[in-house]
Design an enzyme around this catalytic site. Sequence first.
Site, PDB file in Angstrom:
ATOM      1  N   SER A  98     -31.062 -27.391   0.651  1.00 29.74           N
ATOM      2  CA  SER A  98     -32.319 -27.153  -0.060  1.00 29.74           C
ATOM      3  C   SER A  98     -33.524 -27.416   0.854  1.00 29.74           C
ATOM      4  CB  SER A  98     -32.348 -28.006  -1.332  1.00 29.74           C
ATOM      5  OG  SER A  98     -33.394 -27.609  -2.183  1.00 29.74           O
ATOM      6  N   ASP A 213     -27.879 -19.902  -8.405  1.00 21.19           N
ATOM      7  CA  ASP A 213     -28.909 -20.895  -8.058  1.00 21.19           C
ATOM      8  C   ASP A 213     -30.226 -20.562  -8.766  1.00 21.19           C
ATOM      9  OD1 ASP A 213     -30.729 -22.633  -6.820  1.00 21.19           O
ATOM     10  OD2 ASP A 213     -29.682 -22.526  -4.894  1.00 21.19           O
ATOM     11  N   HIS A 241     -27.249 -24.691  -7.617  1.00 21.37           N
ATOM     12  CA  HIS A 241     -27.955 -25.209  -6.443  1.00 21.37           C
ATOM     13  C   HIS A 241     -27.156 -26.304  -5.726  1.00 21.37           C
ATOM     14  CE1 HIS A 241     -31.493 -25.567  -3.978  1.00 21.37           C
ATOM     15  NE2 HIS A 241     -31.751 -26.810  -4.330  1.00 21.37           N
TER      16      HIS A 241
END
Length: 260
Positions: A98, A213, A241
């Site tokens: 991320s 996601d 995610h």
Amino acid sequence: MGYYITVEQGVKIFVEDINPEGKKTILFIHGWPLSHKQFEYQYNVLPSMGFRCIGMDWRGFGNSDKPYTGYTLDRLADDVCAVIGALQLENITLAGHSTGGAIAIRYMSRYRGYGVSKLVLIDAAAPTGFTPETASLLLGESLNDRPNMWNRVMDSFFFQYVSPPFRDWFQQIGNQAAGYSTAAIIKMLRDENTYADLPKIEVPTLIVHGIHDKSIPFTQAQEMNKLIKNSTLVPFQYSGHATFWEERDRFNQVLTQFIG
């Protein structure tokens, strides 16, 4: 073993170094607002396969010092450089999840990938992070009821079922961050991007992304795949995610095969 590395005067970064004797090294960079602990299900498995796993907490998060300043992609990349330099790491795999992916990308362009021979981008917040609308909503919540903001973010974090105890544990990791650093990263993800960095990446790059996601859409992984010349995109069909946990067995397999 865990220890601290000074990255600038008065700022120490916490590092967890698992299996230092391992033949191949992976440096993990966590996502927002987490810590190195998010990769528990890699640390459980990879050391037994001969890997040295190093997890670092960014400034402001996890067990690291929490200064009031330094929450830019450049400074966070500088912190990664300080860790790589202090540990004299060479020929490593740099793996960022991320926002950690965005930091890894900035490191690769800012330091020409010093010490890194392979890059892994896990549901990376790149080329862009938050829209102004999302950032505004998260900032307002973060500065008024941060635990609830993070609790709400977790509602869309996972595609698969998460047990209540796991969710509690995951929430606690995020709550360990400082409030001001949590907010500063929201602004960073709103104001900065990595478009100029991506073409500068020279090493083989693995892009892992959950097709469900909701935090960073899969289309951004496809865009990164186009902009990083030597990259391979592996879609994860049953993940949101959190590919590193939702499909951990496959993730660990894909990761180790890529490193070789």
